[in-house]
Scaffold this motif. Structure first.
Motif, PDB file in Angstrom:
ATOM      1  N   SER A  31      -3.275  -4.175   0.552  1.00 24.86           N
ATOM      2  CA  SER A  31      -2.151  -4.800  -0.501  1.00 24.86           C
ATOM      3  C   SER A  31      -1.211  -3.261  -0.726  1.00 24.86           C
ATOM      4  N   THR A  32      -0.029  -3.768  -0.053  1.00 21.09           N
ATOM      5  CA  THR A  32       1.251  -3.001   0.000  1.00 21.09           C
ATOM      6  C   THR A  32       1.305  -2.062  -1.743  1.00 21.09           C
ATOM      7  N   GLY A  33       1.009  -2.907  -2.633  1.00 16.70           N
ATOM      8  CA  GLY A  33       0.822  -2.203  -3.809  1.00 16.70           C
ATOM      9  C   GLY A  33       0.092  -1.298  -4.101  1.00 16.70           C
ATOM     10  N   ASP A  34      -1.285  -1.413  -3.631  1.00 16.91           N
ATOM     11  CA  ASP A  34      -2.166  -0.542  -3.803  1.00 16.91           C
ATOM     12  C   ASP A  34      -1.870   0.780  -2.854  1.00 16.91           C
ATOM     13  N   LEU A  35      -1.425   0.625  -1.821  1.00 18.82           N
ATOM     14  CA  LEU A  35      -0.911   1.515  -0.698  1.00 18.82           C
ATOM     15  C   LEU A  35       0.290   2.370  -1.569  1.00 18.82           C
ATOM     16  N   LEU A  36       1.146   1.705  -1.961  1.00 21.37           N
ATOM     17  CA  LEU A  36       2.031   2.541  -2.929  1.00 21.37           C
ATOM     18  C   LEU A  36       1.370   3.288  -4.294  1.00 21.37           C
ATOM     19  N   ARG A  37       0.734   2.587  -4.868  1.00 22.85           N
ATOM     20  CA  ARG A  37      -0.071   3.200  -5.874  1.00 22.85           C
ATOM     21  C   ARG A  37      -0.722   4.537  -5.798  1.00 22.85           C
ATOM     22  N   ASP A  38      -1.381   4.225  -4.602  1.00 19.15           N
ATOM     23  CA  ASP A  38      -2.117   5.707  -3.985  1.00 19.15           C
ATOM     24  C   ASP A  38      -1.110   6.727  -3.655  1.00 19.15           C
ATOM     25  N   ASN A  52       8.144   6.306 -10.042  1.00 17.98           N
ATOM     26  CA  ASN A  52       9.226   5.999 -10.955  1.00 17.98           C
ATOM     27  C   ASN A  52       9.617   4.303 -10.587  1.00 17.98           C
ATOM     28  N   LEU A  53       9.752   4.035  -9.243  1.00 22.70           N
ATOM     29  CA  LEU A  53      10.181   2.767  -8.913  1.00 22.70           C
ATOM     30  C   LEU A  53       8.955   1.747  -9.376  1.00 22.70           C
ATOM     31  N   LEU A  54       7.661   2.122  -9.406  1.00 22.07           N
ATOM     32  CA  LEU A  54       6.726   1.280  -9.584  1.00 22.07           C
ATOM     33  C   LEU A  54       6.784   0.690 -11.062  1.00 22.07           C
ATOM     34  N   LYS A  55       7.173   1.861 -11.910  1.00 19.84           N
ATOM     35  CA  LYS A  55       7.122   1.555 -13.520  1.00 19.84           C
ATOM     36  C   LYS A  55       8.169   0.537 -13.915  1.00 19.84           C
ATOM     37  N   THR A  56       9.457   0.471 -13.112  1.00 21.38           N
ATOM     38  CA  THR A  56      10.194  -0.666 -13.373  1.00 21.38           C
ATOM     39  C   THR A  56      10.051  -2.028 -12.865  1.00 21.38           C
ATOM     40  N   GLY A  57       9.179  -1.959 -11.811  1.00 20.32           N
ATOM     41  CA  GLY A  57       9.003  -3.456 -11.256  1.00 20.32           C
ATOM     42  C   GLY A  57       9.858  -3.681 -10.094  1.00 20.32           C
ATOM     43  N   GLU A  58      10.890  -2.908 -10.080  1.00 24.87           N
ATOM     44  CA  GLU A  58      11.883  -2.914  -8.868  1.00 24.87           C
ATOM     45  C   GLU A  58      11.026  -2.658  -7.427  1.00 24.87           C
ATOM     46  N   LEU A  59      11.300  -3.407  -6.311  1.00 22.50           N
ATOM     47  CA  LEU A  59      10.958  -3.366  -5.011  1.00 22.50           C
ATOM     48  C   LEU A  59      11.102  -2.008  -4.582  1.00 22.50           C
ATOM     49  N   VAL A  60      10.229  -1.135  -4.064  1.00 21.56           N
ATOM     50  CA  VAL A  60      10.279   0.109  -3.208  1.00 21.56           C
ATOM     51  C   VAL A  60      10.957  -0.053  -1.782  1.00 21.56           C
ATOM     52  N   THR A  61      11.619   0.962  -1.287  1.00 19.98           N
ATOM     53  CA  THR A  61      12.504   0.710  -0.176  1.00 19.98           C
ATOM     54  C   THR A  61      11.683   0.312   0.970  1.00 19.98           C
ATOM     55  N   ILE A  64       9.932   3.094   3.034  1.00 22.00           N
ATOM     56  CA  ILE A  64       8.675   3.822   2.653  1.00 22.00           C
ATOM     57  C   ILE A  64       7.554   2.528   2.662  1.00 22.00           C
ATOM     58  N   VAL A  65       7.723   1.489   2.460  1.00 16.86           N
ATOM     59  CA  VAL A  65       6.758   0.414   2.653  1.00 16.86           C
ATOM     60  C   VAL A  65       6.093   0.188   4.181  1.00 16.86           C
ATOM     61  N   PHE A  66       7.150   0.192   5.053  1.00 13.03           N
ATOM     62  CA  PHE A  66       6.896   0.173   6.384  1.00 13.03           C
ATOM     63  C   PHE A  66       6.109   1.311   6.871  1.00 13.03           C
ATOM     64  N   ASP A  85      -1.278  -8.538   1.222  1.00 10.55           N
ATOM     65  CA  ASP A  85      -1.281  -8.926  -0.026  1.00 10.55           C
ATOM     66  C   ASP A  85      -0.075  -8.274  -0.795  1.00 10.55           C
ATOM     67  N   GLY A  86       0.926  -9.183  -0.877  1.00 13.91           N
ATOM     68  CA  GLY A  86       2.120  -8.366  -1.488  1.00 13.91           C
ATOM     69  C   GLY A  86       3.289  -7.999  -0.559  1.00 13.91           C
ATOM     70  N   PHE A  87       2.873  -8.348   0.856  1.00 12.97           N
ATOM     71  CA  PHE A  87       3.886  -8.034   1.946  1.00 12.97           C
ATOM     72  C   PHE A  87       3.922  -9.300   2.941  1.00 12.97           C
ATOM     73  N   PRO A  88       5.017  -9.731   3.240  1.00 13.79           N
ATOM     74  CA  PRO A  88       6.438  -9.187   2.994  1.00 13.79           C
ATOM     75  C   PRO A  88       6.920  -9.850   1.680  1.00 13.79           C
ATOM     76  N   ARG A  89       7.822  -8.961   1.043  1.00 12.16           N
ATOM     77  CA  ARG A  89       8.396  -9.302  -0.048  1.00 12.16           C
ATOM     78  C   ARG A  89       9.809 -10.113  -0.113  1.00 12.16           C
ATOM     79  N   ASN A  90      10.171  -9.996   1.010  1.00 13.58           N
ATOM     80  CA  ASN A  90      11.404 -10.619   1.354  1.00 13.58           C
ATOM     81  C   ASN A  90      11.999 -10.932   2.857  1.00 13.58           C
ATOM     82  N   LYS A 162      -4.853  -0.126 -18.256  1.00 15.15           N
ATOM     83  CA  LYS A 162      -3.739  -0.968 -17.959  1.00 15.15           C
ATOM     84  C   LYS A 162      -2.783  -0.349 -16.802  1.00 15.15           C
ATOM     85  N   ARG A 163      -2.551  -1.331 -15.714  1.00 17.65           N
ATOM     86  CA  ARG A 163      -1.399  -0.573 -14.808  1.00 17.65           C
ATOM     87  C   ARG A 163       0.014  -0.477 -15.678  1.00 17.65           C
ATOM     88  N   SER A 164       0.697   0.551 -15.350  1.00 23.48           N
ATOM     89  CA  SER A 164       1.693   0.685 -16.194  1.00 23.48           C
ATOM     90  C   SER A 164       2.881  -0.397 -15.891  1.00 23.48           C
TER      91      SER A 164
HETATM   92  P1  AMP Z   1       1.639  -5.578  -6.558  1.00 23.28           P
HETATM   93  O1  AMP Z   1       0.750  -4.961  -6.689  1.00 23.28           O
HETATM   94  O2  AMP Z   1       1.899  -6.242  -5.277  1.00 23.28           O
HETATM   95  O3  AMP Z   1       2.136  -6.515  -7.759  1.00 23.28           O
HETATM   96  O4  AMP Z   1       3.015  -4.483  -6.402  1.00 23.28           O
HETATM   97  C1  AMP Z   1       3.399  -3.791  -7.368  1.00 23.28           C
HETATM   98  C2  AMP Z   1       4.758  -3.030  -7.112  1.00 23.28           C
HETATM   99  O5  AMP Z   1       4.855  -2.589  -5.788  1.00 23.28           O
HETATM  100  C3  AMP Z   1       5.750  -3.913  -7.214  1.00 23.28           C
HETATM  101  O6  AMP Z   1       6.421  -4.561  -8.205  1.00 23.28           O
HETATM  102  C4  AMP Z   1       6.719  -3.310  -6.192  1.00 23.28           C
HETATM  103  O7  AMP Z   1       7.371  -2.299  -6.955  1.00 23.28           O
HETATM  104  C5  AMP Z   1       5.881  -2.482  -5.136  1.00 23.28           C
HETATM  105  N1  AMP Z   1       5.766  -3.150  -3.864  1.00 23.28           N
HETATM  106  C6  AMP Z   1       4.697  -3.841  -3.456  1.00 23.28           C
HETATM  107  N2  AMP Z   1       4.939  -4.507  -2.391  1.00 23.28           N
HETATM  108  C7  AMP Z   1       6.042  -4.184  -1.967  1.00 23.28           C
HETATM  109  C8  AMP Z   1       6.670  -4.494  -0.657  1.00 23.28           C
HETATM  110  N3  AMP Z   1       6.185  -5.215   0.166  1.00 23.28           N
HETATM  111  N4  AMP Z   1       7.943  -3.920  -0.765  1.00 23.28           N
HETATM  112  C9  AMP Z   1       8.511  -3.293  -1.890  1.00 23.28           C
HETATM  113  N5  AMP Z   1       7.920  -3.066  -2.783  1.00 23.28           N
HETATM  114  C10 AMP Z   1       6.450  -3.649  -2.914  1.00 23.28           C
END
Ligand code: AMP
Length: 216
Positions: A31-38, A52-61, A64-66, A85-90, A162-164
């Motif tokens: 899960s890219t979300g888990d990788l990012l939260r870690d 900070n990016l995660l708190k807003t719900g915006e996509l991370v660059t 970083i994700v790759f 899970d959660g990738f690709p997002r676009n 609760k996740r932020s």
């Molecule tokens: P999720 O756990 O998949 O709901 O992701 C939580 C948050 O992590 C998202 O709202 C984004 O900020 C970031 N995120 C997760 N996956 C991606 C991705 N593939 N590209 C960019 N941001 C991501």
């Protein structure tokens, strides 16, 4: 095993389905979300930026994700089959990912779209709580997976948090981001011939439908 990409709005059941596939078929769940939260936990400038990016719900660059994803895919356990899970997002991520696959000599596999109603998603997000120790997921609103004690994990007794980003405001943002950026992937994969739909309203149904695809 076939690699699987799960595409779905937030809280459509990607995590639950992945958990079942890991248990039954030994899939690796990425899960890219888990990788990012870690990564956000590290006390560095990068960790703080991600947090900070995660708190807003915006996509991370993408950069970083790759970077995080490539490191994870290079671990040998992914050779037996993994779920994204959660990738690709676009679309950009989808195209860049194919270049990464060529480099690693991995298959794209199947792309599964989980169909779940907006109301179900909102309740799942706003009521979701997660165990800080074992990562088990519960819900206090949907009537499914309600924890016996609102603050403690049924499985290990760990504290539930609760996740932020699991609040109504952030849900709206994430859903909008999904509609604008992720939904176009459905057509992209449909045209490639890799896309399959499954019903995400119940976990039994999801599992039955995906097993049909894996055994095809
Ligand atoms: P999720 O756990 O998949 O709901 O992701 C939580 C948050 O992590 C998202 O709202 C984004 O900020 C970031 N995120 C997760 N996956 C991606 C991705 N593939 N590209 C960019 N941001 C991501």
């Amino acid at each position: 095993m076939k690699n699987i990409i799960l595409i779905a709005p937030p809280a459509a059941g990607k995590g639950t389905l992945s958990e079942m596939l890991v248990e039954k078929y030994n899939y690796v769940h990425i899960s890219t979300g888990d990788l990012l939260r870690d990564a956000a936990k590290s006390k560095t400038a990068l960790g703080e930026k991600i947090s900070n990016l995660l708190k807003t719900g915006e996509l991370v660059t993408d950069e970083i994700v790759f970077d995080l994803l490539e490191k994870r895919l290079k671990e040998p356990d992914t050779l037996n089959g993994y779920i994204l899970d959660g990738f690709p997002r676009n679309l950009e991520q989808a195209k860049k990912y194919e270049e990464m696959l060529t480099k690693l000599n991995y298959d794209l596999g199947i792309v599964v779209f989980l169909n779940t109603s907006y109301e179900t998603l909102k309740k799942r997000i706003v009521g979701r709580v997660v165990c800080q120790d074992c990562g088990s997921v519960y819900n206090t609103l949907t009537g499914v997976n309600t924890p016996k004690n609102a603050n403690l994990c049924d499985k290990c007794g760990g504290l539930l948090y609760k996740r932020s980003d699991d609040n109504e405001e952030s849900f709206k943002n994430r859903y909008e981001t999904y509609t604008l950026k992720t939904k176009p992937l459905i057509n992209y994969y449909k045209e490639k011939g890799n896309l399959f739909y499954i019903d995400g309203e119940s976990k039994e149904q999801m599992m039955m439908e995906i097993e049909g695809l894996l055994n095809d």
